[in-house]
Design a protein around this motif. Structure first.
Motif, short mmCIF file in Angstrom:
data_model
loop_
_atom_site.label_atom_id
_atom_site.label_comp_id
_atom_site.label_asym_id
_atom_site.label_seq_id
_atom_site.Cartn_x
_atom_site.Cartn_y
_atom_site.Cartn_z
N PRO A 113 0.81 -1.21 0.00
CA PRO A 113 0.00 0.00 0.00
C PRO A 113 0.86 1.27 0.00
O PRO A 113 1.91 1.33 0.62
N TYR A 114 0.36 2.28 -0.70
CA TYR A 114 1.03 3.59 -0.74
C TYR A 114 -0.03 4.68 -0.62
O TYR A 114 -1.12 4.57 -1.19
N TYR A 115 0.31 5.76 0.10
CA TYR A 115 -0.58 6.91 0.16
C TYR A 115 -0.35 7.76 -1.08
O TYR A 115 0.79 8.04 -1.45
N ARG A 151 3.29 -1.63 -13.46
CA ARG A 151 2.51 -2.15 -12.35
C ARG A 151 1.04 -1.74 -12.47
O ARG A 151 0.71 -0.67 -12.97
N THR A 152 0.20 -2.64 -11.97
CA THR A 152 -1.22 -2.35 -11.83
C THR A 152 -1.43 -1.82 -10.42
O THR A 152 -0.92 -2.40 -9.45
N VAL A 153 -2.18 -0.72 -10.31
CA VAL A 153 -2.41 -0.09 -9.01
C VAL A 153 -3.91 0.05 -8.78
O VAL A 153 -4.64 0.54 -9.66
N ILE A 163 -5.56 5.94 -1.35
CA ILE A 163 -4.49 4.96 -1.13
C ILE A 163 -4.38 4.11 -2.38
O ILE A 163 -5.39 3.74 -2.99
N GLY A 164 -3.16 3.88 -2.82
CA GLY A 164 -2.91 3.06 -4.00
C GLY A 164 -2.17 1.79 -3.60
O GLY A 164 -1.12 1.87 -2.95
N SER A 165 -2.71 0.65 -3.96
CA SER A 165 -2.07 -0.63 -3.64
C SER A 165 -1.56 -1.26 -4.92
O SER A 165 -2.34 -1.46 -5.87
N THR A 166 -0.26 -1.54 -4.98
CA THR A 166 0.26 -2.28 -6.14
C THR A 166 -0.32 -3.68 -6.07
O THR A 166 -0.54 -4.23 -4.99
#
Length: 297
Positions: A113-115, A151-153, A163-166
């Protein structure tokens, strides 16, 4: 701000709208306790070396090159510039390809996860995407080059932001069939199912990450402190595995119930014990009376 420095900066684009965002790590293991490998005799750190598997000689960094094994013992050598050229070009844009229901993605596909925070301008478009997805209860599937890979996010509303999750690729996710192939074909119903529901209902709660501490980290920290102070920690006894007579009895015990059959047998045994005591007392009295009569005659 989530972190002092963004991991990535670019744009989110949906339709004809685009706005700048910055990507920050949402979860990190950098705070975990880390060990160093030491020489037991000298107490000095040891360093890792790459050794030629045939000659046994150390191989310096400048002499190392990547290779892909095509068959046993045969490799295709890939130079650094060749590997770099194979990486897709990055246009620094997360292109939204589709909006899907939030619960449609199996979380086994989630990677990291990434903000995604608004960067400088574009706050209005950012809020528009966030609030629009919240109202529609959807997530956005986007693609871009991140960390040298396409990558798919999965982008979702998260609190005040996004929030973006790879995502793991399909070939990376293993089939569950192997894991569950020895699952017994049993139908659970009746009292067992009702007891299981009862136990689940008594344990209902809400998830609060503050309630789940890292006991391993705490244990290691306490061990280090004890070693520094010259004291030893008490050894813990290994827990004994319970051996319930059957699943139903284990469920009854978990629900705080006792088996009716066991209660009846216990009562019967108690009555039998009282009867035996009464019989012994009566027999003893009879023997005493008989002996007294014989002496009197």
């Amino acid at each position: 701000m989530v972190a002092s420095r963004a991991n990535w900066k670019g744009y989110i684009k949906f339709g004809e709208l685009a706005f700048p965002v910055a990507l920050y790590t949402a979860a990190s293991s950098s705070e975990r306790i880390a060990f160093n490998t030491l020489n037991r005799k000298t107490g000095n750190r040891v360093r890792r070396e790459f050794i030629d598997s045939e000659t046994g000689d150390p191989v310096e960094r400048e002499a190392q090159v990547k290779g892909f094994e095509i068959e046993d013992g045969r490799f295709v050598v890939l130079e650094p510039e060749e590997v770099a050229a194979a990486v897709p070009d990055s246009d620094k844009t997360l292109k939204v390809e589709a909006f899907i229901p939030c619960d449609e993605v199996d979380d086994v596909y989630f990677d990291k996860p990434y903000y995604l925070a608004p960067d400088k301008m574009g706050g209005d478009a950012y809020k528009l995407l966030r609030d629009g997805m919240k109202k529609a209860k959807v997530a956005a599937i986007a693609r871009t080059v991140l960390f040298r890979r396409l990558r798919t996010v999965l982008i979702r509303p998260h609190g005040k932001g996004l929030i973006g999750s790879t995502m793991n690729y399909d070939y990376e996710v293993r089939s569950s069939e192997k894991a569950f192939e020895e699952m017994p074909d049993l139908k659970i119903e009746g009292e067992m199912l009702e007891l299981a529901k009862h136990i689940i209902n008594t344990k209902k709660g809400q998830f609060d990450p503050k309630n789940f501490d890292d006991r391993y980290e705490e244990a290691v920290a306490e061990l280090v402190k004890a070693k520094m102070e010259g004291r030893s920690l008490p050894k813990k006894k290994a827990p004994q595995a319970s051996k319930p007579s059957d699943l139903l009895q284990a469920l009854r015990e978990s629900a705080g119930m006792s088996a009716p059959a066991k209660t009846k047998r216990t009562a019967a045994n108690a009555n039998a014990g009282k009867a035996r005591q009464k019989a012994r007392a009566s027999a003893s009295k009879s023997r005493s009376t008989g002996a007294h009569q014989r002496r009197a005659s």
